[in-house]
Design a protein around this motif. Sequence first.
Motif, PDB file in Angstrom:
ATOM      1  N   ARG A 186      12.817 -18.173  51.578  1.00  0.00           N
ATOM      2  CA  ARG A 186      11.693 -18.187  50.807  1.00  0.00           C
ATOM      3  C   ARG A 186      11.219 -19.646  51.304  1.00  0.00           C
ATOM      4  NH1 ARG A 186       8.622 -15.619  47.478  1.00  0.00           N
ATOM      5  NH2 ARG A 186       9.971 -13.810  47.233  1.00  0.00           N
ATOM      6  N   CYS A 187      10.099 -20.015  51.622  1.00  0.00           N
ATOM      7  CA  CYS A 187       9.634 -21.588  51.990  1.00  0.00           C
ATOM      8  C   CYS A 187       9.638 -22.040  50.594  1.00  0.00           C
ATOM      9  CB  CYS A 187       8.167 -21.560  52.418  1.00  0.00           C
ATOM     10  SG  CYS A 187       7.426 -22.946  52.775  1.00  0.00           S
ATOM     11  N   PRO A 188      10.199 -23.587  50.522  1.00  0.00           N
ATOM     12  CA  PRO A 188      10.267 -24.290  49.382  1.00  0.00           C
ATOM     13  C   PRO A 188       9.087 -24.953  48.948  1.00  0.00           C
ATOM     14  CG  PRO A 188      11.551 -25.424  51.225  1.00  0.00           C
ATOM     15  CD  PRO A 188      11.112 -24.005  51.689  1.00  0.00           C
ATOM     16  N   THR A 189       8.056 -25.015  50.036  1.00  0.00           N
ATOM     17  CA  THR A 189       6.858 -25.653  49.800  1.00  0.00           C
ATOM     18  C   THR A 189       5.795 -24.680  49.379  1.00  0.00           C
ATOM     19  OG1 THR A 189       7.358 -27.015  51.906  1.00  0.00           O
ATOM     20  CG2 THR A 189       5.128 -27.316  50.982  1.00  0.00           C
ATOM     21  N   CYS A 190       5.756 -23.445  49.856  1.00  0.00           N
ATOM     22  CA  CYS A 190       4.491 -22.483  49.449  1.00  0.00           C
ATOM     23  C   CYS A 190       4.872 -21.176  48.999  1.00  0.00           C
ATOM     24  CB  CYS A 190       3.684 -22.343  50.792  1.00  0.00           C
ATOM     25  SG  CYS A 190       4.460 -21.549  51.833  1.00  0.00           S
ATOM     26  N   ARG A 191       6.259 -21.015  48.843  1.00  0.00           N
ATOM     27  CA  ARG A 191       7.105 -19.884  48.142  1.00  0.00           C
ATOM     28  C   ARG A 191       7.004 -18.483  48.920  1.00  0.00           C
ATOM     29  NH1 ARG A 191      10.229 -22.957  45.798  1.00  0.00           N
ATOM     30  NH2 ARG A 191      10.809 -21.214  44.637  1.00  0.00           N
ATOM     31  N   SER A 192       6.275 -18.769  50.181  1.00  0.00           N
ATOM     32  CA  SER A 192       6.302 -17.306  50.866  1.00  0.00           C
ATOM     33  C   SER A 192       7.347 -17.242  51.769  1.00  0.00           C
ATOM     34  CB  SER A 192       4.810 -17.676  51.736  1.00  0.00           C
ATOM     35  OG  SER A 192       5.011 -18.537  52.806  1.00  0.00           O
ATOM     36  N   MET A 193       7.713 -15.893  52.302  1.00  0.00           N
ATOM     37  CA  MET A 193       8.921 -15.722  52.965  1.00  0.00           C
ATOM     38  C   MET A 193       8.502 -16.013  54.662  1.00  0.00           C
ATOM     39  SD  MET A 193      10.708 -14.469  50.917  1.00  0.00           S
ATOM     40  CE  MET A 193      12.292 -13.775  51.497  1.00  0.00           C
ATOM     41  N   HIS A 194       9.585 -16.552  55.236  1.00  0.00           N
ATOM     42  CA  HIS A 194       9.584 -16.855  56.656  1.00  0.00           C
ATOM     43  C   HIS A 194      10.932 -16.906  57.080  1.00  0.00           C
ATOM     44  CE1 HIS A 194      11.198 -20.881  56.584  1.00  0.00           C
ATOM     45  NE2 HIS A 194      11.021 -20.980  55.265  1.00  0.00           N
ATOM     46  N   ILE A 195      11.005 -16.585  58.509  1.00  0.00           N
ATOM     47  CA  ILE A 195      12.543 -16.442  59.256  1.00  0.00           C
ATOM     48  C   ILE A 195      13.012 -17.819  59.096  1.00  0.00           C
ATOM     49  CG2 ILE A 195      13.422 -16.019  61.463  1.00  0.00           C
ATOM     50  CD1 ILE A 195      10.517 -14.964  62.157  1.00  0.00           C
TER      51      ILE A 195
ATOM     52  N   GLN B 277      13.342 -21.481  61.227  1.00  0.00           N
ATOM     53  CA  GLN B 277      11.966 -21.517  61.950  1.00  0.00           C
ATOM     54  C   GLN B 277      10.971 -22.116  60.788  1.00  0.00           C
ATOM     55  OE1 GLN B 277      10.541 -18.284  64.241  1.00  0.00           O
ATOM     56  NE2 GLN B 277      12.407 -18.058  65.072  1.00  0.00           N
ATOM     57  N   PRO B 278       9.854 -22.722  61.454  1.00  0.00           N
ATOM     58  CA  PRO B 278       9.161 -23.363  60.383  1.00  0.00           C
ATOM     59  C   PRO B 278       8.023 -22.250  59.779  1.00  0.00           C
ATOM     60  CG  PRO B 278       8.579 -23.945  62.755  1.00  0.00           C
ATOM     61  CD  PRO B 278       9.990 -23.299  62.635  1.00  0.00           C
ATOM     62  N   CYS B 279       7.665 -22.533  58.586  1.00  0.00           N
ATOM     63  CA  CYS B 279       6.984 -21.446  57.852  1.00  0.00           C
ATOM     64  C   CYS B 279       5.470 -21.259  58.531  1.00  0.00           C
ATOM     65  CB  CYS B 279       6.749 -22.140  56.322  1.00  0.00           C
ATOM     66  SG  CYS B 279       5.585 -20.888  55.454  1.00  0.00           S
ATOM     67  N   ARG B 280       5.284 -20.083  58.677  1.00  0.00           N
ATOM     68  CA  ARG B 280       4.078 -19.718  59.550  1.00  0.00           C
ATOM     69  C   ARG B 280       2.739 -19.962  58.380  1.00  0.00           C
ATOM     70  NH1 ARG B 280       4.085 -19.590  64.958  1.00  0.00           N
ATOM     71  NH2 ARG B 280       6.099 -19.675  65.351  1.00  0.00           N
ATOM     72  N   VAL B 281       2.904 -19.963  57.325  1.00  0.00           N
ATOM     73  CA  VAL B 281       1.781 -20.231  56.409  1.00  0.00           C
ATOM     74  C   VAL B 281       1.372 -21.606  56.218  1.00  0.00           C
ATOM     75  CG1 VAL B 281       1.187 -19.545  54.042  1.00  0.00           C
ATOM     76  CG2 VAL B 281       2.597 -17.967  55.206  1.00  0.00           C
ATOM     77  N   CYS B 282       2.316 -22.344  55.602  1.00  0.00           N
ATOM     78  CA  CYS B 282       2.072 -23.904  55.580  1.00  0.00           C
ATOM     79  C   CYS B 282       2.508 -24.803  56.752  1.00  0.00           C
ATOM     80  CB  CYS B 282       2.872 -24.234  54.189  1.00  0.00           C
ATOM     81  SG  CYS B 282       4.355 -24.284  54.026  1.00  0.00           S
ATOM     82  N   GLY B 283       3.247 -24.340  57.758  1.00  0.00           N
ATOM     83  CA  GLY B 283       3.721 -24.999  58.953  1.00  0.00           C
ATOM     84  C   GLY B 283       4.738 -25.853  58.713  1.00  0.00           C
ATOM     85  N   THR B 284       5.357 -25.946  57.572  1.00  0.00           N
ATOM     86  CA  THR B 284       6.424 -27.035  57.298  1.00  0.00           C
ATOM     87  C   THR B 284       7.913 -26.555  57.628  1.00  0.00           C
ATOM     88  OG1 THR B 284       6.636 -26.381  54.934  1.00  0.00           O
ATOM     89  CG2 THR B 284       5.147 -28.257  55.575  1.00  0.00           C
ATOM     90  N   TYR B 285       8.706 -27.615  58.045  1.00  0.00           N
ATOM     91  CA  TYR B 285      10.337 -27.182  58.266  1.00  0.00           C
ATOM     92  C   TYR B 285      10.736 -28.513  57.641  1.00  0.00           C
ATOM     93  CZ  TYR B 285      14.564 -25.652  60.595  1.00  0.00           C
ATOM     94  OH  TYR B 285      15.890 -25.322  60.617  1.00  0.00           O
ATOM     95  N   HIS B 286      12.055 -28.013  56.766  1.00  0.00           N
ATOM     96  CA  HIS B 286      12.905 -29.000  56.161  1.00  0.00           C
ATOM     97  C   HIS B 286      12.047 -30.146  55.575  1.00  0.00           C
ATOM     98  CE1 HIS B 286      17.126 -29.641  55.533  1.00  0.00           C
ATOM     99  NE2 HIS B 286      16.821 -31.243  55.820  1.00  0.00           N
ATOM    100  N   GLY B 287      10.916 -29.890  54.749  1.00  0.00           N
ATOM    101  CA  GLY B 287      10.055 -30.710  54.075  1.00  0.00           C
ATOM    102  C   GLY B 287       9.140 -31.466  55.062  1.00  0.00           C
ATOM    103  N   ARG B 288       9.293 -31.417  56.201  1.00  0.00           N
ATOM    104  CA  ARG B 288       8.157 -31.805  57.205  1.00  0.00           C
ATOM    105  C   ARG B 288       6.977 -30.903  57.872  1.00  0.00           C
ATOM    106  NH1 ARG B 288       8.702 -32.980  62.561  1.00  0.00           N
ATOM    107  NH2 ARG B 288      10.485 -31.429  62.967  1.00  0.00           N
ATOM    108  N   GLN B 289       5.999 -31.600  57.888  1.00  0.00           N
ATOM    109  CA  GLN B 289       4.980 -30.934  58.837  1.00  0.00           C
ATOM    110  C   GLN B 289       5.338 -30.669  60.388  1.00  0.00           C
ATOM    111  OE1 GLN B 289       2.500 -29.935  56.682  1.00  0.00           O
ATOM    112  NE2 GLN B 289       1.700 -28.359  58.183  1.00  0.00           N
ATOM    113  N   ALA B 290       5.567 -29.308  60.503  1.00  0.00           N
ATOM    114  CA  ALA B 290       6.228 -29.094  61.931  1.00  0.00           C
ATOM    115  C   ALA B 290       5.050 -28.430  62.768  1.00  0.00           C
ATOM    116  CB  ALA B 290       7.464 -28.186  62.004  1.00  0.00           C
ATOM    117  N   LEU B 291       4.176 -27.811  62.129  1.00  0.00           N
ATOM    118  CA  LEU B 291       3.168 -26.878  63.039  1.00  0.00           C
ATOM    119  C   LEU B 291       1.916 -27.425  62.278  1.00  0.00           C
ATOM    120  CD1 LEU B 291       4.527 -23.158  62.609  1.00  0.00           C
ATOM    121  CD2 LEU B 291       4.685 -24.733  64.897  1.00  0.00           C
TER     122      LEU B 291
END
Length: 63
Positions: free
Chosen positions: A29-38, A41-55
């Motif tokens: 579960r993504c800690p930023t937007c609470r959606s499921m992601h792999i 890998q950065p979250c495909r919904v909000c584009g963050t990884y480890h609290g940082r904007q990656a996408l």
Amino acid sequence: MALPKRRTPKSKQGTRRSHHHVKTPQLVRCPTCRSMHINHQPCRVCGTYHGRQALERDDQLAR
Ligand SMILES: [Zn+2]
């Protein structure tokens, strides 16, 4: 050309191929937007990884 000395029995072949299955990706579960992601890998919904904007997001590109 090198050839195998003996034929491989179907049971031996099956034992070797028992590891050839495809694993389902581990979803977390993504800690930023609470959606499921792999995982890892950065979250495909909000584009963050480890609290940082990656996408770049689509709404950020539209500006
Ligand atoms: Zn997210």
